[in-house]
Design a protein around this motif. Structure first.
Motif, short mmCIF file in Angstrom:
data_model
loop_
_atom_site.label_atom_id
_atom_site.label_comp_id
_atom_site.label_asym_id
_atom_site.label_seq_id
_atom_site.Cartn_x
_atom_site.Cartn_y
_atom_site.Cartn_z
N TYR A 482 0.87 -1.08 0.05
CA TYR A 482 -0.01 -0.15 -0.13
C TYR A 482 0.93 1.14 0.02
O TYR A 482 2.00 1.24 0.57
N PHE A 485 1.85 2.84 3.69
CA PHE A 485 2.49 2.31 4.63
C PHE A 485 3.99 2.12 4.41
O PHE A 485 4.75 1.69 5.21
N HIS A 487 6.09 4.06 3.92
CA HIS A 487 7.02 4.87 4.91
C HIS A 487 7.58 4.00 6.16
O HIS A 487 8.54 4.72 6.68
N ILE A 488 6.74 2.91 6.37
CA ILE A 488 7.22 2.05 7.50
C ILE A 488 8.87 1.85 7.30
O ILE A 488 9.64 1.78 8.26
N ASP A 490 10.86 3.76 5.35
CA ASP A 490 11.64 5.11 5.07
C ASP A 490 13.15 4.99 5.19
O ASP A 490 14.07 4.96 4.53
N SER A 491 13.38 4.53 6.54
CA SER A 491 14.83 4.48 7.09
C SER A 491 15.64 3.43 6.33
O SER A 491 16.87 3.41 6.15
N ASP A 535 -1.11 8.80 2.34
CA ASP A 535 0.14 9.47 2.35
C ASP A 535 0.86 9.19 1.06
O ASP A 535 1.57 8.36 0.89
N GLY A 537 3.57 10.66 0.36
CA GLY A 537 5.11 11.19 0.36
C GLY A 537 6.38 10.43 0.46
O GLY A 537 7.33 10.82 0.62
N HIS A 541 10.33 11.37 0.07
CA HIS A 541 11.52 10.94 0.94
C HIS A 541 12.45 10.44 -0.04
O HIS A 541 13.79 10.74 0.12
#
Lengths: 785, 785
Positions: A482, A485, A487-488, A490-491, A535, A537, A541
């Protein structure tokens, strides 16, 4: 059982001392690497930084793994999970000869040793983690938590491989690592390799004790068995005793692993095995100074970094360092030239069996192209723009199914996801494969098997970590998620992007298959879920990462998605993000047009407005499937009301086309950009994500002052897909209104249209709140040329 | 033990049926909410969406918790971890009366029921998760994994509170949840409350079985005991049997909890207890249709969403829905007016004991101001700019220590972090408190106690989740992290920002204390760690969130840090990000100047260049501690070479000052912006983060075309802090060169300076690579006015 002799264990201890010696030398020494003369202050580095704590433990593991590799001719790689003490693996790969083969100037003699020591944690040198510069590494410990996921990723479809994974007890507290243990429910003992976790209970993080080192032994045992492993304990601080225990344990474990494989492969026993693992409990900073600077060091948190601080004139501290290093008896370990003595060098495995030289750790070397279908065969028939309907991801699923079929024998392609393959409408892949799962199945389960190309666990961290491990060892794949999610991770993607950037600069590291994201169930399609699922985004990132690494695609329809995806699947060493719709939607381009459009990455859609040969009054640009739909609807509204208006439609597939060519290799040349977007006409840009991203990308363009961007602005929750666009002012009416606002020359006529469109918006609002669905003129709208 | 009678359990079953009835009604019904007439297609919602799967299980838990709350007069709140089935908690809070008190138009009668049903998953209504609109909720299940962390956060310093936390077995696979179980090692049985996890083994996620439901019961038991809990099992599908088991289990557990508290509080037994928990194994979609549409539903993954799909003319499906709903016997449950019958309503707790009304779940109501010290008392003495040295975070630590001291009795302030409190140089806080930790301690441990204001676990997810839970229940705190690794919680901060945005729109939800981040060990200070630890992108991530929520501060020195932090600690309902240096550095402003500068958020530093009364040749702007240092050094270089050049220095503390006032409430008025940055002079902007962010923020400003921004561009790894700025072209020489480049009027003189500065850069490169430290003129440089 091999039962190593006491003599052989003494040799092994000497090898370990050599490794420990190198770990200390790398932190401290500028010169005098073999302590041939008394240590002077000038022999020390100007700035002494580094981390000692976990180095001796990691060296201990490495030398024992060397023994067992030789004993059983194992195909093994080494993953260093602890955040620091990168000098351990550097030293061990140096001792085995790999390091000097990769970096001939770091030779196996005194001059080489001196360079080895100097470069560590030194400007222009190598970092204090096991960075990409270290041969044999597929994992860097800077940000903690991903070692075990990488290990699983590496052994999927590598049935002979064992990934020995040292897990720090600090790292073990992270979320990603805490759930990574469950990877054993997905690994097939018949067709995948083996992960051997070695939980290193050092006892401390930076300044705190660790949770797993302080719970009771019974609790720890319960926990690891509960995770499905059989723990073996190697605990203590007496090297002589521990060498014996570790050797015996590794013998037993290896027999166990080979038996499990045999049962699965020769006897067809595909029941999930209980794989063995090791708990290694040794003091932090083992064999280092017991005390320094008035504090206890070994076995405390103070062993984390540099154990002995040496002031400019602190001769006592200098002597203490020298005594510590001499305790390893370097003169017994290295010959006159500074080379490891032959009886010790003989303990290392040879050639590609050395963990620093395992070919899987330089995956690009092993990478084979996928056999890809001709995607035109799987295209949607689009007789004219708008005259066909299809769900974009469903069409892509047909392509992915063929990729799976054609590469079934190669076993080098996998799809990872957090249980969203069906939700993202990729069901067609299950015509060719299953979801891999080795726990029991029940009557009404679907698509589960002990061998399958799809792997799904409800942890984005695992999906990302597994895929990274799979790619790093020379295979292909994708992460299907999705949009919100993602973004979970990102790092994690930060760290992978850094890995790609650095390895691209190392000629001996070969390019990897790209890390491909398919993001569906996106921000504009959340009727079920609402605000928490919105989201867009992740793109923002990513575009901060190096331009050489990042590619972002927003195909407007199914045929473009096919073309873009085929390109991504063939590409190397990128991070590709593809955002696509999953619901049935109007289709715009036939496959030939889609090919051409995606090859260009951006283009004027002559069929939808005026061509580039006509000077437009206004440019309506769009990027993303829903923005494209709304833009075309806005064009048809403007055409109805203002038939003389010249509207140009520009569609963007490859987002980085917008950026200047000096900033991104895909950036459109200035002249071409001006041809498309003009130098002075208003541009109404309907964008899938946060509007600012477009502003940021076109910042240097001539016409950027006339860009008026609509996109997601964190409005809307549970509602229809169309109402979401209204609430964020990205819908057809707002787009048309925005065009009118920037066409003051329309005067009273524009005013009249404005009033009509505002009326439409008001009607919409009332209708959707009363009926819960959109008004018929929105639902039934279809593009007609 | 309370031993509930069979009669009372039958009543409880009726209450459960009422809750289940509401859960189905919310998904399906547009009208006819009590089925007073045969169900017609027109009674159905136009679009039927929602999630049934976990609703009956959650209702079961809620009604049983109601019983035990009454039985023992417990102070309990309810956290709904599963991703969906938000209608369960909505229905339960409706039945207990809370919902109608908060939303009087959703009354306890037939008209109210109709509205309750209509609003669910309906445009303009409420979402399918337990969103902020639901009274009693402090947690939304959209993105999974944070329920248990929120529960721990809620009970810190609330010794009477029990947070009952239903954890979905899908959610349990996430990393965040997998490590959240370890929270029990940090909770004090004497001074904190109790977390009661209820692991709901529904068996399925969206389309896959769950890991924890398919491992053997022994493995599951080992796992939970290994996590340090005592599991109690409630398993089956026969409601009559399960009501009895659940009631007995809750009786036993409550006695256990009360005993643990008594031992800790009356007898001083602070040994870590083994807290009880529940494993509830019931079929997914329990009590729903066994079959529908040719598939098994109850107990399979197909019960996840809407179990019965009803086509426009599908009368059979309509009848099946009606039969299903009638099986709950609504006429026995609701009276003629549509109100829950009094004998059932009597089963709910009263007033604030109702979980929907627990005051902790609307934390702003309980929020008390902190007693804050006068930060001027803790300031650094700065006789003149550059004439003092201090480590910024170390100075802040003095302030935080005083905050801890002054609020010790209130017990409403905590610092959370991943073992970085000492590394980020906040050691002064340990003069006033300890790190909370209930596992055994060892001889050389530091600052550990069973009660302390600092809580450290090596999981950013836990730190974030605990702090969120703590703030949501009306307390204050901060998250102290390395800058690079805060990306680990990108997605969590997204969700918290969404929560803040929505609750700000609900008048009955009171404002919370802000979520404050202190980010140190930042991108420019990574001598130890290198590339993996360098990422200033968290700001970029945040500024996409609603401007009403987000604040970003980059104080240039210690006194500014004090002023900014004091402001953040007083603020409400924001997310504040503060980025600060931790190494000893030159100080610029005395405390009065710092106060004024931070109050303005941005300002011209007259002492460093020409004031706003002089038209400058060039503006050197800076934001962040290291960029400020390099800018001032660049100014002094330019002054040396070009004494006639008019250089203005602008420093930015509050990043959002740059944005237009129409876009952010902190945005500087256009005229003020033009006064500072001019309308036509070159602006060389030295920025802490990615340069694009500044471009993006000043996009609408008059002079934006003349902004030349330097910042991090992903270069550099292990090296000195100064060399990092060189590699990213943010250093004094590059800044001065950039100014020269945009001052062509300097002609040959500029050329001469350019050559000199390029020489400096070359010398630096050679020096640092040879010596590993910076050349003396960089190391020893000091600002002199």
């Amino acid at each position: 059982m091999s039962n190593p002799t006491t003599d052989s264990l003494q040799l092994l201890d000497a090898y370990w001392r050599a490794a420990n010696y190198l770990s200390v030398g790398q932190m401290y020494l500028w010169d005098n690497p073999l302590l041939r003369r008394p240590l002077r202050h000038a022999d020390l580095k100007p700035t002494i930084v580094g981390h000692w704590g976990s180095a001796p433990g990691q060296n201990f593991v490495y030398v024992h793994l060397n023994r067992i590799i030789r004993q059983y001719d194992l195909n093994m790689l080494y993953i260093s999970g602890p955040g620091h003490a990168g000098q351990a693996m550097v030293g061990c790969t140096y001792l085995e000869g790999t390091y000097s083969e990769v970096y001939p100037d770091i030779s196996q003699d005194e001059a080489g040793l001196k360079k080895l020591f100097r470069q560590f944690s030194f400007p222009g040198g190598i970092g204090s983690h096991v960075s990409p510069e270290c041969p044999g590494s597929i994992h860097e410990g800077g940000e903690l938590g991903y070692s075990l996921s990488h290990a699983f990723g590496a052994v999927f479809d590598n049935p002979d491989l064992i990934a020995a994974c040292v897990i720090g007890d600090g790292e073990a507290e992270t979320g990603a690592l805490a759930t990574a243990w469950h990877g054993n429910k997905f690994l097939s003992p018949a067709t995948d390799g083996t992960v051997l976790p070695i939980l290193h209970l050092n006892g401390y993080k930076i300044a705190n004790p660790t949770v797993l080192a302080r719970i009771s032994p019974e609790e720890l045992d319960d926990l690891l068995r509960g995770y499905g492993w059989t723990p073996h304990y190697v605990e203590g601080d007496d090297p002589e005793v521990l060498h014996r225990v570790m050797a015996d344990t590794l013998d037993a474990i290896t027999e166990d692993i080979l038996n499990i494989r045999r049962r699965a492969r020769d006897e067809g026993d595909t029941d999930r095995p209980r794989w063995p693992m090791i708990v290694l409990r040794t003091p932090k900073g083992w064999t280092g100074p017991k005390h320094a600077g008035g504090h206890a060091i070994e076995g405390t948190f103070r062993a984390h970094q540099v154990p002995i601080t040496i002031g400019k004139n602190d001769d006592d501290a200098l002597r203490q360092l020298e005594e510590w290093m001499q305790r390893y008896r370097p003169h017994e370990l290295f010959d006159e030239q500074g080379k490891l003595r032959p009886e010790l060098a003989a303990l290392s495995p040879e050639g590609a069996r050395r963990m620093g030289s395992n070919p899987h750790t330089n995956g690009g070397q092993l990478l084979e192209d996928l056999d890809l279908p001709d995607y035109a065969d799987l295209a949607v028939d689009v007789p004219a723009p708008g005259r066909a309907t299809a769900a974009d991801t469903e069409v892509l699923a047909g392509y992915l199914r063929e990729v799976i079929r054609r590469n079934a024998d190669r076993r080098n392609f996998r799809i990872f996801g957090a249980d969203e393959t069906l939700s993202n409408r990729l069901a067609h892949v299950f015509e060719a494969t299953q979801r891999q799962w080795t726990l029991p199945t029940a009557e009404h389960d679907q698509y589960l098997a002990t061998d399958g190309r799809v792997v799904e666990m409800l942890s984005e961290h695992q999906c990302q970590g597994w895929l990274e491990g799979y790619l790093l060892t020379g295979r292909h794949g994708l992460f299907n998620s999705y949009e919100a999610f993602i973004h979970i991770v990102d790092s994690m993607v930060n760290q992978h992007a850094k890995w790609l950037k650095l390895t691209a600069e190392l000629p001996w590291r070969k390019p990897l298959a790209s890390l491909n994201y398919l993001l569906a169930s996106h921000v504009w399609q959340q009727a079920h879920n609402g605000f928490t699922h919105q989201d867009p985004g992740f793109i923002d990132h990513l575009v901060n990462k190096k331009a050489a690494i990042v590619r972002v695609y927003l195909p407007p329809d199914a045929n473009c998605l096919l073309s873009v995806w085929d390109h991504c699947q063939r590409s190397r060493h990128y991070i590709n993000v593809v955002i696509a719709g999953k619901y049935p939607a109007q289709q715009w381009l036939d496959i030939e047009a889609a090919k051409a459009h995606c090859a260009a990455g951006i283009g004027c859609w002559d069929w939808a407005g005026c061509g580039t040969d006509v000077e437009p009054d206004v440019v309506l640009a769009c990027c993303g499937d829903v923005p494209t739909l709304e833009t075309l609807a806005a064009v048809s509204i403007l055409r109805d009301y203002l038939p003389d208006l010249q509207v140009r439609v520009v569609n963007v597939v490859d987002l980085m086309k917008l950026q200047a060519p000096t900033q991104h290799p895909h950036g459109l040349e200035e002249a071409e950009f001006d041809t498309l977007f003009t130098r002075d006409r208003p541009v109404i840009f309907a964008f899938h994500g946060y509007p600012f991203l477009v502003h940021r990308l076109v910042y240097r363009r001539h016409n950027h002052g006339n860009f008026h961007v609509r996109g997601y602005k964190e409005e809307g929750a549970i509602t229809t897909s169309f109402d979401m666009t209204v609430l964020n002012e990205l819908d057809r009416y707002h787009l048309a209104l925005s065009a009118l606002q920037h066409l003051p020359e329309l005067g009273r006529e524009g005013e009249r249209v404005r009033e009509a469109l505002e009326g439409k918006l008001a009607t919409h609002r009332t209708y959707v709140e009363e009926h819960g669905v959109d008004m018929p003129e929105v639902r039934d709208w279809h593009w007609t040329s």
